[in-house]
Write an enzyme that holds these catalytic residues in place. Structure first.
Site, short mmCIF file in Angstrom:
data_model
loop_
_atom_site.label_atom_id
_atom_site.label_comp_id
_atom_site.label_asym_id
_atom_site.label_seq_id
_atom_site.Cartn_x
_atom_site.Cartn_y
_atom_site.Cartn_z
N HIS A 1 1.95 4.74 5.03
CA HIS A 1 2.82 3.60 4.78
C HIS A 1 4.27 4.02 4.50
O HIS A 1 4.57 5.20 4.46
CB HIS A 1 2.24 2.75 3.65
CG HIS A 1 0.92 2.14 4.07
ND1 HIS A 1 0.80 0.81 4.39
CD2 HIS A 1 -0.28 2.69 4.27
CE1 HIS A 1 -0.46 0.58 4.77
NE2 HIS A 1 -1.14 1.71 4.71
N SER B 1 0.85 -1.20 0.00
CA SER B 1 0.00 0.00 0.00
C SER B 1 0.88 1.24 0.00
O SER B 1 1.92 1.26 0.66
CB SER B 1 -0.89 0.03 1.25
OG SER B 1 -1.43 1.33 1.43
C1 LIG Z 1 -2.17 -4.76 6.32
C2 LIG Z 1 -2.92 -3.85 5.41
N1 LIG Z 1 -3.42 -4.33 4.27
C3 LIG Z 1 -4.09 -3.54 3.41
C4 LIG Z 1 -4.29 -2.21 3.68
C5 LIG Z 1 -5.06 -1.37 2.70
O1 LIG Z 1 -4.28 -0.42 2.05
P1 LIG Z 1 -4.96 0.85 1.38
O2 LIG Z 1 -5.32 1.80 2.47
O3 LIG Z 1 -3.92 1.41 0.47
O4 LIG Z 1 -6.17 0.37 0.66
C6 LIG Z 1 -3.78 -1.66 4.85
C7 LIG Z 1 -3.99 -0.24 5.14
O5 LIG Z 1 -3.41 0.38 6.00
C8 LIG Z 1 -3.09 -2.50 5.75
O6 LIG Z 1 -2.59 -2.03 6.90
#
Ligand SMILES: Cc1ncc(COP(=O)(O)O)c(C=O)c1O
Length: 445
Positions: A225, A220
């Site tokens: 991040h 992400s």
């Molecule tokens: C472990 C994990 N997977 C997926 C996501 C989803 O990412 P996005 O916010 O870019 O959709 C996050 C978001 O913080 C996450 O912490």
């Protein structure tokens, strides 16, 4: 006011790019005032180079995925020792595309069919698990460990049935899950492994980058991040055949793999006979999947390129902040009150956050602690969804729990995390530790 700058398009362009930096310099950065400046638990570090490339991409007026996206897709996987990546709109989209690719009819008897079971955990982010349900499969939850907040790998074997087809888990808060045990299980039972690396860019296990162990890995680039492009995500793999499926689902479900604005990359655009379409039907408009459009833009990718250059520094800062917080918390005796986070054996995490879990029998609750910290400008967050099966979204969802989720519930009730992101410097960290000391003195009386 009349424009008095240079004349040619190239010169004006350069002028605009320089103005970006001048704007940032003029804007400046507010100084840190302890107790007044809020310290968020996550954030982005964006500087002149990001703005320069963003402006550059904007001035191309290409707008969709283009030269920067191509460069990003080429450079990103090298950092993971992987061959390929596809850029998409978010980490959630990356998870959806990665899992959905594994359901493609093109995989024949290796496709994950509706009703299949997928091993995962309930302590985490909802969109690690949502794609399993969205593809009519069944998430099977096992409990996590309290110190690593990752899957308790000793419980996985008991969760395997003849319906199990995959494992899809995140490296929670940048701490790798037990890749030794999980990859062994996948090998033994012939399971796909999707590594959600959204929080773990740069973490390693046995010296190898996370993301390079499974069939597909996701990232992400949301501002919280390790690197950001505002919104964004990526899928990575060594398996070209799977990446073609990912790309198809990302790009409307089409069979053709031409980049935006390109045609006839295969040299046979009007020579295919697919489905019940007439011979020669335009390959660019032949759809082999029910897909999405989840392509990111070149402006996003341009910011990503600038961030990629700094990722080693970002990871190092996160690790340093984590190590120093641990030293300080232990020196101040805070481990008497909190279970402190621990790296998974054989791993070097790339920390996303610093998770603290209240020990049993304290005179204060998690709510008291996060309220106190918030009032004193130290940002906190809970471990995402806590226990997913207790979320309203999971009412009516077909899932299975193997054993109990005692630790998952403990995390839901008693854990919170604070920041280690690169914007946290020595001054902020010292203030955070001091605030924890005063908090304990006030709340645990
Ligand atoms: C472990 C994990 N997977 C997926 C996501 C989803 O990412 P996005 O916010 O870019 O959709 C996050 C978001 O913080 C996450 O912490």
């Amino acid at each position: 006011m009349a424009w008095e700058g240079a004349g040619s398009a190239a010169e004006i362009r350069e002028e605009i790019l320089k103005l970006g930096q001048r704007y940032l310099d003029a804007k400046g950065v507010a100084p840190f005032v302890p107790g007044e400046t809020y310290i968020p638990c996550a954030g982005k570090v964006i500087e002149g180079e990001e703005l320069r490339l963003l402006l550059d991409a904007s001035l191309d007026l290409w707008l969709t995925a283009g030269r920067y996206a191509e460069q990003f897709e080429r450079e990103l996987p090298k950092r993971f020792g992987l061959a390929e990546s596809r850029l998409t709109v978010s980490g959630s989209a990356a998870n959806l595309l990665a899992f959905t690719a594994l359901t493609s009819w093109k995989l024949r008897n290796k496709a994950i069919a509706p009703g299949s079971e997928v091993l995962t955990v309930a302590a985490g982010f909802p969109t690690t698990v949502a794609p399993i349900v969205q593809n009519n499969c069944v998430p099977v939850f096992v409990d996590v460990d309290l110190e690593t907040f990752n899957v308790d790998a000793s419980r996985l074997e008991a969760a395997v049935t003849d319906k199990t087809r995959a494992v899809m888990i995140a490296h929670t808060l940048g701490n790798p899950f037990d890749l030794g045990a999980v990859t062994e299980l996948c090998k033994k039972h012939n399971l796909y492994l999707v590594e959600d690396c959204c929080d773990a860019f740069g973490a390693t296990y046995d010296g190898k980058p996370v993301g390079s162990f499974g069939d597909l890995a996701t990232l992400s680039f949301y501002p919280a991040h390790h690197i950001t492009m505002g919104e964004g995500g990526a899928i990575m793999s060594n398996r070209a055949s799977l990446m073609k499926l990912v790309e198809s689902y990302r790009d409307w479900g089409r069979d053709c793999w031409c980049a935006p604005g390109m045609a006839d990359t295969c040299g046979k655009r009007f020579q295919h006979k697919l489905g019940d379409l007439p011979y020669g039907y335009d390959h660019k408009f032949t759809f082999s999947h029910l897909g999405y459009n989840m392509k990111a833009t070149d402006m996003q990718a341009a910011v990503g390129i600038a961030q990629l250059d700094k990722v080693d520094f970002f990871i190092q800062r996160r690790r340093e902040n984590f190590a120093r917080l641990t030293e300080d918390f232990i020196r101040e005796g805070l481990d008497e009150y909190f279970i402190l986070p621990k790296a998974t054996p054989r791993s070097e995490p790339s920390w996303f956050g610093y998770l603290l879990t209240l020990k049993d029998g304290l005179k204060f609750t998690r709510r008291d602690a996060v309220d106190y910290l918030d009032q004193h400008k130290v940002g906190t967050r809970q471990l995402f969804a806590g226990n997913l099966i207790r979320q309203p979204a999971f009412k009516g969802v077909n899932y299975r729990v193997v054993g109990d989720l005692t630790n998952t519930d403990k995390i839901m009730n008693d854990s919170f995390w604070i920041g280690v992101w690169p914007g946290i410097d020595d001054e902020r960290r010292a203030y955070m530790v001091q605030t924890f000391k005063t908090m304990i003195a006030e709340l645990n009386r």
